[in-house]
Design a protein around this motif. Structure first.
Motif, mmCIF file in Angstrom:
data_model
loop_
_atom_site.group_PDB
_atom_site.id
_atom_site.type_symbol
_atom_site.label_atom_id
_atom_site.label_comp_id
_atom_site.label_asym_id
_atom_site.label_seq_id
_atom_site.Cartn_x
_atom_site.Cartn_y
_atom_site.Cartn_z
ATOM 1 N N HIS A 167 0.811 -0.956 0.128
ATOM 2 C CA HIS A 167 -0.213 -0.261 -0.039
ATOM 3 C C HIS A 167 1.014 1.312 -0.079
ATOM 4 O O HIS A 167 0.538 2.387 -0.036
ATOM 5 C CB HIS A 167 -0.707 0.435 1.253
ATOM 6 N N ASP A 168 1.775 1.112 -0.723
ATOM 7 C CA ASP A 168 3.341 2.298 -0.158
ATOM 8 C C ASP A 168 2.690 2.965 -1.329
ATOM 9 O O ASP A 168 2.010 2.930 -2.180
ATOM 10 C CB ASP A 168 4.517 1.894 -1.081
ATOM 11 N N ASP A 169 3.004 4.814 -1.199
ATOM 12 C CA ASP A 169 2.189 6.116 -2.101
ATOM 13 C C ASP A 169 3.827 5.668 -3.162
ATOM 14 O O ASP A 169 2.674 6.414 -4.515
ATOM 15 C CB ASP A 169 2.980 7.031 -1.714
ATOM 16 N N ASN A 170 4.603 5.233 -2.978
ATOM 17 C CA ASN A 170 5.482 4.577 -4.369
ATOM 18 C C ASN A 170 5.233 3.857 -5.340
ATOM 19 O O ASN A 170 5.304 2.857 -4.927
ATOM 20 C CB ASN A 170 7.065 5.061 -4.270
ATOM 21 N N ALA A 171 4.372 3.711 -6.554
ATOM 22 C CA ALA A 171 4.368 2.865 -7.653
ATOM 23 C C ALA A 171 5.232 1.787 -7.500
ATOM 24 O O ALA A 171 4.817 0.995 -7.767
ATOM 25 C CB ALA A 171 3.893 3.273 -8.729
ATOM 26 N N TYR A 172 6.808 2.565 -8.174
ATOM 27 C CA TYR A 172 7.985 1.568 -7.733
ATOM 28 C C TYR A 172 8.000 0.840 -7.007
ATOM 29 O O TYR A 172 8.286 -1.070 -7.179
ATOM 30 C CB TYR A 172 9.234 2.166 -8.346
ATOM 31 N N VAL A 173 7.764 0.893 -6.077
ATOM 32 C CA VAL A 173 7.391 0.076 -4.547
ATOM 33 C C VAL A 173 7.116 -1.180 -4.645
ATOM 34 O O VAL A 173 6.718 -1.949 -4.380
ATOM 35 C CB VAL A 173 7.740 0.654 -4.014
ATOM 36 N N ARG A 174 5.272 0.142 -4.754
ATOM 37 C CA ARG A 174 3.761 -1.638 -5.193
ATOM 38 C C ARG A 174 4.458 -2.347 -6.364
ATOM 39 O O ARG A 174 4.105 -3.253 -5.966
ATOM 40 C CB ARG A 174 2.466 -0.550 -5.248
ATOM 41 N N LYS A 175 5.345 -2.050 -6.708
ATOM 42 C CA LYS A 175 5.103 -2.908 -8.319
ATOM 43 C C LYS A 175 5.972 -4.345 -7.868
ATOM 44 O O LYS A 175 6.158 -5.397 -8.003
ATOM 45 C CB LYS A 175 5.401 -1.754 -9.469
ATOM 46 N N THR A 176 6.984 -3.476 -7.089
ATOM 47 C CA THR A 176 7.598 -4.840 -6.751
ATOM 48 C C THR A 176 7.453 -5.290 -5.304
ATOM 49 O O THR A 176 7.693 -6.864 -5.497
ATOM 50 C CB THR A 176 9.509 -4.618 -6.012
ATOM 51 N N ALA A 177 5.972 -5.056 -4.597
ATOM 52 C CA ALA A 177 5.776 -5.436 -3.577
ATOM 53 C C ALA A 177 4.577 -7.000 -3.619
ATOM 54 O O ALA A 177 4.888 -7.628 -3.668
ATOM 55 C CB ALA A 177 5.102 -4.623 -2.893
ATOM 56 N N VAL A 178 4.300 -6.373 -5.387
ATOM 57 C CA VAL A 178 3.191 -7.274 -5.464
ATOM 58 C C VAL A 178 3.518 -8.699 -6.072
ATOM 59 O O VAL A 178 3.527 -9.902 -6.647
ATOM 60 C CB VAL A 178 1.770 -6.601 -6.917
ATOM 61 N N ILE A 179 5.279 -8.560 -6.981
ATOM 62 C CA ILE A 179 5.524 -9.890 -7.072
ATOM 63 C C ILE A 179 6.273 -10.214 -6.171
ATOM 64 O O ILE A 179 6.316 -11.930 -6.140
ATOM 65 C CB ILE A 179 7.256 -9.458 -8.328
ATOM 66 N N CYS A 180 6.701 -9.246 -4.713
ATOM 67 C CA CYS A 180 7.321 -10.688 -4.164
ATOM 68 C C CYS A 180 6.586 -11.171 -3.735
ATOM 69 O O CYS A 180 6.446 -12.360 -2.576
ATOM 70 C CB CYS A 180 7.206 -9.572 -2.656
ATOM 71 N N VAL A 181 4.432 -11.316 -3.149
ATOM 72 C CA VAL A 181 3.645 -12.359 -3.083
ATOM 73 C C VAL A 181 3.470 -13.593 -3.783
ATOM 74 O O VAL A 181 3.552 -14.427 -2.927
ATOM 75 C CB VAL A 181 2.395 -11.332 -2.615
ATOM 76 N N ALA A 182 3.888 -13.445 -4.952
ATOM 77 C CA ALA A 182 4.486 -14.550 -5.895
ATOM 78 C C ALA A 182 5.091 -15.395 -4.993
ATOM 79 O O ALA A 182 4.857 -16.593 -5.104
ATOM 80 C CB ALA A 182 3.741 -14.214 -7.526
ATOM 81 N N LYS A 183 6.604 -14.894 -4.704
ATOM 82 C CA LYS A 183 7.799 -15.050 -4.466
ATOM 83 C C LYS A 183 7.805 -15.889 -2.936
ATOM 84 O O LYS A 183 7.945 -17.208 -2.909
ATOM 85 C CB LYS A 183 8.546 -14.497 -4.448
ATOM 86 N N LEU A 184 6.485 -14.918 -1.865
ATOM 87 C CA LEU A 184 6.767 -15.508 -0.822
ATOM 88 C C LEU A 184 5.775 -17.229 -0.715
ATOM 89 O O LEU A 184 5.902 -18.084 -0.650
ATOM 90 C CB LEU A 184 5.528 -14.803 -0.191
#
Length: 530
Positions: free
Chosen positions: A144-161
Motif C-alpha cells: 500500500h506504499d505511496d510510490n508505484a515502483y515500490v508497489r510493483k515490486t511488492a506484488v511480485i514478492c507476493v508470488a515469491k512468498l
C-alpha cells in the motif's frame, strides 16, 4: 597506452585516495581484511571484489559474517551489493541471516523508494523460515506504499512468498491485496499483479479464480496497455488472449485497441498482439481483404526481418495460424524464400510455410516455387535437401494437374541422376506422385525404368519408408519391372532384418501378386511374418 589526460586523471585519483586498495587477485584473506577495514572506500571495494568472485562461481560463503557487517550503510550501491550477496548465501548461513532482520525492517520504511524495494525483494527471496516470520509488516506496508515502483515490486514478492510458504501467504491475506492491485492507477503495478496472479494460479489453481478476475478487469488491462513497458505489455496481452469476448462488439473493441501494437519494435509484443487478434477474429465479420487481415499480414512480414531465433518462433506460429486462415499470406510468398545465410532450422520451417502458402489455382506462383525448390534440392545440407525433395512432391500434389505433376516428376528424375545420396527421398516422392496419378501409365513407366537400372535396391535404399515405397511400386506396376521375382526374393531373404513398414509392404505386394508369382513365395513370407 591510454591517452595522457586519462593517465593524469588516474594519477590524481590515486594520489588523493587515502584508503588502501584491494588487489585484483581477490584472495579470501585479503577480502576479509578489506571488509572490516576502517576505510569505507576499502570496504566497498572489498564487497565489489567479493561479488565479482561470486559471479565467477567461486565459493565466498565464508565471508558471510564480514559482508553482513556492511549492510547498514547510507550508500545505496553498497547496500545493493550486500543484499545481492545475502540472497545468494542466506541458505548456507540461516542462523546469521536473523542478524539482518532489523536492517530489512528499517530499510522497508526508508524514505528512499529504491531502498524500500531492495529490502522487501530481498526478504521475499531469502529461503529461511526465520526471516519469513518477520515479513508481514513490511510486505503489507509496501503493498500500500505511496510510490508505484515500490508497489510493483511488492506484488511480485507476493508470488515469491506464495512459492516459499503458501500457508503464510494465505494467513497474511496478501493474495487479496494482490487482487486489489489489479485496480491500481499505475499500469506497471497492474501488469506485475497480473503476472503474480498467473504464477500463483499455476502453483495452486484453487488459490485464485483467474478467469473471473480477467473477465472483470478487461477494461483496466486495455487502458494500461498503452502506458506500460514492453514486458508489461506482453503480460497484459497474454492475459487478454485467454479472455473470450462476450459478443462481436466487445471482440471488435479489443481488436481495435490492440491493433496498434502490431507495429511494435519488439517481436514478442507483436506475437502477443497477433494471439489476441486471432482469438477474437471468429466473433467479428471480416473478409480476406479486410484491413485487419492486411495488418496481420504486414506484422508477419515484419517478423521476417528479425534475428533467426525470433524468425523461427514466428514461423512456428505462422504454420499454426495458416491452418485456420490459409489465405492470410498468399501474396507474400517471396518473403519466405530461403536466404543463403539462414540457419538450417529456419530453412526447414520456411519450406513448410512455402508449400502451405502457395495458391493451387495460380500456375505462375506454383511454377516459380517449383524452380525455387529445385534450387534448394541441389544444396549441400542433407536434411535441407531431403525436405526440399519432399516439398517438390507436395507441391505437385497440391497443384493437382497431371501436366504440372509430370514437370515435378521430371525434376525429381533429373535430381536422381545427378546425386546418389538422395535415392531414398526421391523414391518416396516419386511414389507419392504416382499414387496421386494412378492412371498415368507414362509416368509409371518413366519411374520404373529408372528403378529397373538399380542393381541392388535393398542396399541402395537405406530408410524403412523408402524400401516400403519401392516394394509397393513392385506390386503396383509389376509389368514395368524386369526380373520381378528375383527382386522380390531378395527382400524375402532379408525379411527378418527389415523394419515393420517394409515387411508390411512386402506382405501386401506378394498377396496382391500371388496369382502371377511362381513357387511358394506367399507361403514363405506368411511363415516369416508369423
Amino acid at each position: 597506452m591510454p591517452p595522457l589526460d586519462k593517465r593524469i586523471k588516474k594519477f590524481l585519483k590515486d594520489s588523493i585516495r587515502i584508503a588502501p586498495k584491494i588487489s585484483g587477485k581477490g584472495e579470501l584473506s585479503e577480502l576479509r581484511t578489506g571488509l572490516v577495514s576502517q576505510y569505507p572506500q576499502t570496504r566497498k571495494d572489498a564487497i565489489k571484489k567479493t561479488i565479482q568472485q561470486m559471479t565467477l562461481g567461486k565459493d565466498v560463503s565464508s565471508l558471510f559474517p564480514d559482508v553482513l557487517k556492511n549492510i547498514a550503510t547510507i550508500d545505496v550501491e553498497q547496500k545493493k551489493l550486500v543484499y545481492l550477496y545475502v540472497m545468494n548465501y542466506a541458505e548456507t548461513h540461516p542462523e546469521l541471516c536473523i542478524l539482518a532482520v532489523n536492517t530489512f525492517i528499517t530499510d522497508a520504511q526508508d524514505p528512499n523508494p529504491l531502498i524500500r524495494c531492495m529490502a522487501i525483494r530481498t526478504m521475499s527471496m531469502i529461503r529461511v523460515d526465520k526471516i519469513l516470520e518477520y515479513i508481514e509488516t513490511p510486505l503489507c506496508r509496501t503493498l500500500h506504499d505511496d510510490n508505484a515502483y515500490v508497489r510493483k515490486t511488492a506484488v511480485i514478492c507476493v508470488a515469491k512468498l506464495f512459492q516459499l510458504n503458501k500457508d503464510l501467504c494465505v494467513e497474511l491475506g496478501v493474495v487479496e491485496d494482490l487482487v486489489n492491485a489489479l485496480d491500481d492507477s499505475n499500469p506497471l503495478v497492474i501488469a506485475n499483479a497480473t503476472a503474480a496472479l498467473i504464477e500463483i494460479h499455476n502453483m495452486d489453481m484453487d488459490a485464485v479464480d483467474l478467469s473471473s478476475l480477467i473477465q472483470s478487469h478487461v477494461s483496466q488491462f486495455l487502458l494500461a496497455l498503452n502506458e506500460c513497458t514492453e514486458w508489461a505489455r506482453i503480460i497484459i496481452l497474454g492475459t487478454l488472449s485467454e479472455y473470450s469476448a462476450k459478443d462481436s462488439l466487445e471482440a471488435q473493441d479489443i481488436i481495435d485497441r490492440v491493433t496498434a501494437h502490431l507495429q511494435h519494435v519488439n517481436p514478442a509484443v507483436v506475437l502477443a498482439t497477433i494471439k489476441v487478434i486471432v482469438r477474437n477474429l471468429p466473433q467479428i465479420e471480416y473478409s480476406s481483404n479486410s484491413l485487419i487481415m492486411k495488418r496481420l499480414s504486414s506484422a508477419f512480414v515484419s517478423l521476417m526481418s528479425t534475428p533467426p531465433e525470433m524468425q523461427y518462433v514466428a514461423l512456428k506460429n505462422i504454420r499454426i495460424i495458416l491452418e485456420k486462415y490459409p489465405e492470410l499470406l498468399t501474396k507474400e510468398l517471396r518473403i519466405f524464400y530461403v536466404k543463403f545465410n539462414d540457419p538450417l532450422y529456419v530453412k526447414l520451417e520456411k519450406i513448410d510455410i512455402l508449400v502451405r502458402l502457395v495458391d493451387p489455382s495460380n500456375l505462375k506462383q506454383c511454377t516459380l516455387l517449383l524452380t525455387e525448390l529445385k534450387e534448394y534440392a541441389m544444396e549441400y545440407e542433407p536434411e535441407f535437401v531431403s525436405r526440399a525433395i519432399q516439398a517438390l512432391s507436395q507441391l505437385g500434389i497440391k497443384y493437382a494437374q497431371e501436366s504440372f505433376v509430370s514437370k515435378v516428376l521430371d525434376i525429381l528424375l533429373e535430381l536422381l541422376e545427378r546425386q546418389d545420396t538422395i535415392k531414398d527421398d526421391c523414391c518416396i516422392s516419386l511414389c507419392d506422385l504416382l499414387r496421386h496419378c494412378p492412371g498415368n501409365d507414362k509416368m509409371a513407366k518413366q519411374v520404373c525404368a529408372v528403378f529397373n537400372t538399380w542393381s541392388n535396391p535393398e542396399v541402395l535404399l537405406q530408410s524403412d519408408i523408402a524400401k516400403c515405397n519401392y516394394v509397393w511400386l513392385l506390386g503396383q506396376h509389376p509389368n514395368n519391372f524386369s526380373d520381378l521375382e528375383s527382386k522380390i526374393n531378395i527382400f524375402i531373404e532379408n525379411f527378418v532384418q527389415e523394419e515393420a513398414l517394409t515387411q508390411m509392404s512386402l506382405l501386401m505386394t506378394i498377396v496382391r501378386l500371388h496369382a502371377t508369382l511362381t513357387g511358394s513365395m506367399l507361403q514363405s513370407v506368411l511363415e516369416l511374418a508369423t
